[in-house]
Design an enzyme around this catalytic site. Structure first.
Site, short mmCIF file in Angstrom:
data_model
loop_
_atom_site.label_atom_id
_atom_site.label_comp_id
_atom_site.label_asym_id
_atom_site.label_seq_id
_atom_site.Cartn_x
_atom_site.Cartn_y
_atom_site.Cartn_z
N LYS A 1 2.07 -3.53 7.27
CA LYS A 1 2.28 -3.70 5.81
C LYS A 1 3.75 -3.45 5.46
O LYS A 1 4.32 -4.16 4.63
CB LYS A 1 1.37 -2.75 5.03
CG LYS A 1 -0.11 -3.03 5.11
CD LYS A 1 -0.53 -4.39 4.58
CE LYS A 1 -0.38 -4.54 3.08
NZ LYS A 1 -0.92 -5.84 2.61
N THR B 1 0.82 -1.22 0.00
CA THR B 1 0.00 0.00 0.00
C THR B 1 0.85 1.27 0.00
O THR B 1 1.98 1.27 0.51
CB THR B 1 -0.90 0.01 1.26
OG1 THR B 1 -1.50 1.29 1.41
CG2 THR B 1 -0.11 -0.29 2.52
N ASP B 2 0.27 2.35 -0.51
CA ASP B 2 0.97 3.64 -0.46
C ASP B 2 1.13 4.13 0.98
O ASP B 2 1.93 5.04 1.24
CB ASP B 2 0.23 4.70 -1.29
CG ASP B 2 -1.20 4.98 -0.86
OD1 ASP B 2 -1.68 4.36 0.12
OD2 ASP B 2 -1.86 5.81 -1.51
N GLU B 3 0.38 3.53 1.91
CA GLU B 3 0.47 4.00 3.31
C GLU B 3 1.83 3.73 3.93
O GLU B 3 2.16 4.30 4.96
CB GLU B 3 -0.65 3.39 4.15
CG GLU B 3 -2.02 3.76 3.62
CD GLU B 3 -3.12 3.75 4.68
OE1 GLU B 3 -2.80 3.65 5.87
OE2 GLU B 3 -4.29 3.87 4.28
N TYR C 1 -1.69 -0.46 11.09
CA TYR C 1 -1.94 -1.09 9.79
C TYR C 1 -0.74 -0.90 8.86
O TYR C 1 -0.18 -1.86 8.33
CB TYR C 1 -3.21 -0.52 9.13
CG TYR C 1 -3.30 -0.83 7.65
CD1 TYR C 1 -3.52 -2.12 7.20
CD2 TYR C 1 -3.12 0.18 6.69
CE1 TYR C 1 -3.57 -2.41 5.84
CE2 TYR C 1 -3.17 -0.10 5.33
CZ TYR C 1 -3.40 -1.41 4.91
OH TYR C 1 -3.43 -1.69 3.57
P1 NAD Z 1 -10.25 -6.77 2.53
O1 NAD Z 1 -10.22 -6.49 3.98
O2 NAD Z 1 -11.49 -6.48 1.75
O3 NAD Z 1 -9.91 -8.32 2.28
C1 NAD Z 1 -8.92 -8.99 2.99
C2 NAD Z 1 -9.18 -10.49 2.82
O4 NAD Z 1 -8.12 -11.21 3.48
C3 NAD Z 1 -10.49 -10.96 3.45
O5 NAD Z 1 -11.17 -11.82 2.56
C4 NAD Z 1 -10.05 -11.70 4.70
O6 NAD Z 1 -10.94 -12.74 5.08
C5 NAD Z 1 -8.70 -12.24 4.26
N1 NAD Z 1 -7.79 -12.52 5.39
C6 NAD Z 1 -7.47 -11.68 6.41
N2 NAD Z 1 -6.60 -12.29 7.24
C7 NAD Z 1 -6.36 -13.52 6.71
C8 NAD Z 1 -5.53 -14.60 7.09
N3 NAD Z 1 -4.78 -14.55 8.21
N4 NAD Z 1 -5.49 -15.69 6.31
C9 NAD Z 1 -6.26 -15.77 5.19
N5 NAD Z 1 -7.06 -14.77 4.78
C10 NAD Z 1 -7.10 -13.66 5.53
O7 NAD Z 1 -8.99 -6.03 1.93
P2 NAD Z 1 -8.79 -5.32 0.50
O8 NAD Z 1 -9.24 -3.92 0.58
O9 NAD Z 1 -9.31 -6.21 -0.55
O10 NAD Z 1 -7.19 -5.31 0.45
C11 NAD Z 1 -6.48 -6.41 -0.10
C12 NAD Z 1 -4.99 -6.14 0.01
O11 NAD Z 1 -4.69 -4.94 -0.70
C13 NAD Z 1 -4.52 -5.92 1.43
O12 NAD Z 1 -3.25 -6.54 1.56
C14 NAD Z 1 -4.39 -4.42 1.57
O13 NAD Z 1 -3.38 -4.07 2.49
C15 NAD Z 1 -3.99 -4.04 0.16
N6 NAD Z 1 -4.39 -2.69 -0.27
C16 NAD Z 1 -5.68 -2.27 -0.13
C17 NAD Z 1 -6.04 -1.01 -0.59
C18 NAD Z 1 -7.45 -0.48 -0.45
O14 NAD Z 1 -7.66 0.73 -0.66
N7 NAD Z 1 -8.44 -1.29 -0.13
C19 NAD Z 1 -5.07 -0.17 -1.18
C20 NAD Z 1 -3.74 -0.63 -1.28
C21 NAD Z 1 -3.42 -1.91 -0.84
O1 DAU Z 2 -4.12 4.27 0.69
C1 DAU Z 2 -4.33 2.89 0.62
C2 DAU Z 2 -5.15 2.46 1.79
O2 DAU Z 2 -6.46 2.98 1.57
C3 DAU Z 2 -5.21 0.95 1.97
O3 DAU Z 2 -3.93 0.46 2.24
C4 DAU Z 2 -6.16 0.58 3.10
O4 DAU Z 2 -6.30 -0.83 3.17
C5 DAU Z 2 -7.51 1.20 2.82
O5 DAU Z 2 -8.39 0.95 3.90
C6 DAU Z 2 -7.39 2.70 2.58
O6 DAU Z 2 -6.98 3.37 3.80
P1 DAU Z 2 -7.62 4.77 4.25
O7 DAU Z 2 -7.47 4.89 5.70
O8 DAU Z 2 -7.11 5.89 3.40
O9 DAU Z 2 -9.15 4.50 3.81
P2 DAU Z 2 -10.53 4.83 4.53
O10 DAU Z 2 -11.62 4.48 3.57
O11 DAU Z 2 -10.63 4.27 5.90
O12 DAU Z 2 -10.45 6.41 4.68
C7 DAU Z 2 -10.29 7.23 3.54
C8 DAU Z 2 -10.25 8.67 4.04
O13 DAU Z 2 -11.54 9.00 4.57
C9 DAU Z 2 -9.28 8.88 5.18
O14 DAU Z 2 -8.71 10.17 5.07
C10 DAU Z 2 -10.15 8.80 6.43
C11 DAU Z 2 -11.47 9.38 5.95
N1 DAU Z 2 -12.66 8.81 6.62
C12 DAU Z 2 -12.81 7.46 6.65
C13 DAU Z 2 -13.89 6.90 7.30
C14 DAU Z 2 -14.04 5.39 7.34
C15 DAU Z 2 -13.60 9.65 7.21
O15 DAU Z 2 -13.48 10.89 7.15
N2 DAU Z 2 -14.67 9.09 7.84
C16 DAU Z 2 -14.83 7.75 7.94
O16 DAU Z 2 -15.83 7.30 8.56
#
Ligand code: NAD
Ligand code: DAU
Length: 369
Positions: free
Chosen positions: A175, A147-149, A171
């Protein structure tokens, strides 16, 4: 230009976290191509994992025949070892993915993000040994979805892959730790690894704990939208099909040992994202409540995508198009999100938002456009 591919077609992929948001998009897209690729999903089905995310492929006999689903923890070597044995590539989406939950309860983030990654890498190392001994054709490729985080908050400019990692939440620290472990297996054991760093992803099937699906589903019920702090935090939004496509592209074409940023198509302040989604829904700004901020809230993420572009990948979906598709999907799939917002959802919502909403105030009119 034809680019060399590192994974044979049709191949066998082991996809962890394949019942989650991005992992399931990856599985649906690849199986839907009907090119013979076989996929095994290993997913623990945590609160975020959802078998319904794979219902479309499981209902299609040709695709279902190429999908094996294993409910298990990636930190369990007894399950992981035999599954890696037959895989050409291991694509690791599995993680605890929500920053707010990492602030409430960090431990599971470390177990999956560090120990889980270690177990997967050890299984790949064993297979690399077998390849060296001539017991299999090639070692499996390991793809770490990060992730970019990991860059932390970026005040100005754009992060490049060689920048120092400066994660600021449990988190993102988990990562970053996972990534570093992956890189160490490349250096120490010569494992074939690649890493992607994706930006904020949105789209159908995203768990409603995240900003866009939370606000869309709350707005559909005319419930308050809890905007953290001043709402001027900036994120770069990436449509889910583009994120899944970029991960596949890196899996097929990426250079071993390399890391690739996967930026989105729109760097926007949260307020502006909320304004656009309310416009699409035809709902009023008065639903937005300004609530107490997330502790340690990163102000901005922004990445440079030149390395991925040079590899030949381009995103296909712009933000307004992707947001419209997302809003419309949630409107049309109420049964899906109502089921997800059940069981322990109310307890989580109360813990995360109860006190915040009780002390919230009307958000100042939107002035970011
Ligand atoms: P998500 O939470 O929707 O899905 C995660 C999945 O992993 C779920 O199906 C969960 O059951 C499974 N899981 C969790 N722990 C596990 C374990 N110990 N063993 C097997 N399965 C397990 O997440 P997402 O948003 O689809 O993200 C997927 C990946 O992409 C993550 O690694 C996250 O860090 C990365 N990512 C997400 C975003 C985003 O904005 N959502 C952005 C950048 C990177
Ligand atoms: O940047 C990549 C990341 O993006 C991934 O690695 C993470 O898995 C994914 O969850 C996401 O992280 P963020 O923390 O940026 O996403 P989130 O949707 O939780 O929040 C997006 C922005 O919105 C952040 O600045 C927090 C704000 N927010 C979020 C929630 C849930 C609010 O203002 N109110 C809220 O209730």
């Amino acid at each position: 230009m034809t680019r060399p591919e590192r994974i044979r077609r049709p191949g066998r992929l082991l996809v962890t976290g394949g019942a989650g948001f991005i992992g399931s998009a990856f599985v649906r897209d690849i199986l839907g191509r009907r090119d013979g690729t076989e996929i095994t999903v290993i997913d623990k089905l945590t609160y975020a994992g959802n078998r319904a995310n794979l219902a479309a492929v499981e209902a299609d006999p040709e695709q279902a025949a190429r999908l094996q689903f294993v409910q298990a923890d990636i930190a369990d070597p007894a399950v992981v070892g035999p599954l890696v044995r037959t895989a050409d590539a291991v694509v690791n989406f599995a993680a605890e993915s929500h920053v707010d939950r990492s602030i409430l309860d960090p431990e599971a983030f470390l177990r999956t993000g560090v120990i889980g990654v270690h177990v997967l890498l050890e299984a790949c190392r064993a297979e690399a040994e077998r390849a060296r001994a001539g017991e299999r054709a090639a070692a499996p490729r390991f793809v770490q979805v990060s992730t970019d985080e990991v860059y932390g908050s970026v005040d100005a400019g754009h992060s490049t892959e060689s920048d120092v990692l400066a994660p600021r939440s449990p988190y993102s620290a988990a990562k970053a730790a996972g990534e570093l472990l992956v890189q160490s297996y490349f250096v120490t054991y010569g494992l074939d690894v690649v890493t992607t760093r994706g930006s904020n992803t949105y789209g159908p099937y995203q768990h409603p704990e995240k900003l866009i699906p939370l606000f869309v589903t709350n707005a559909l019920e005319d419930r308050p939208l809890p905007l953290y702090g001043d709402g001027m935090q900036r994120r770069d939004w990436l449509y889910v099909a583009d994120h899944a496509g970029a991960v596949e592209w890196v899996m097929r074409h990426g250079t071993a040992g390399e890391t690739y940023n996967v930026p989105g198509e729109a760097e926007l302040p949260n307020r502006e994202v909320v304004r656009r989604l309310l416009d699409r829904l035809g709902k009023p700004w008065s639903l937005v409540r300004q609530v107490e901020d997330r502790p340690g809230h990163d102000r901005r993420y922004a990445m440079d995508g030149s390395r991925l572009h040079a590899l030949g990948w381009r995103n296909r979906v712009g933000f307004d198009e992707g947001l419209a598709a997302t809003v419309d999907w949630f409107r049309a799939n109420e049964a899906w999100w109502r089921a997800v917002k059940s069981d322990d959802w109310d307890a989580y919502y109360e813990r995360q938002y109860g006190a915040r909403l009780a002390t919230s105030q009307a958000a100042a009119a939107n002035d970011t456009a």
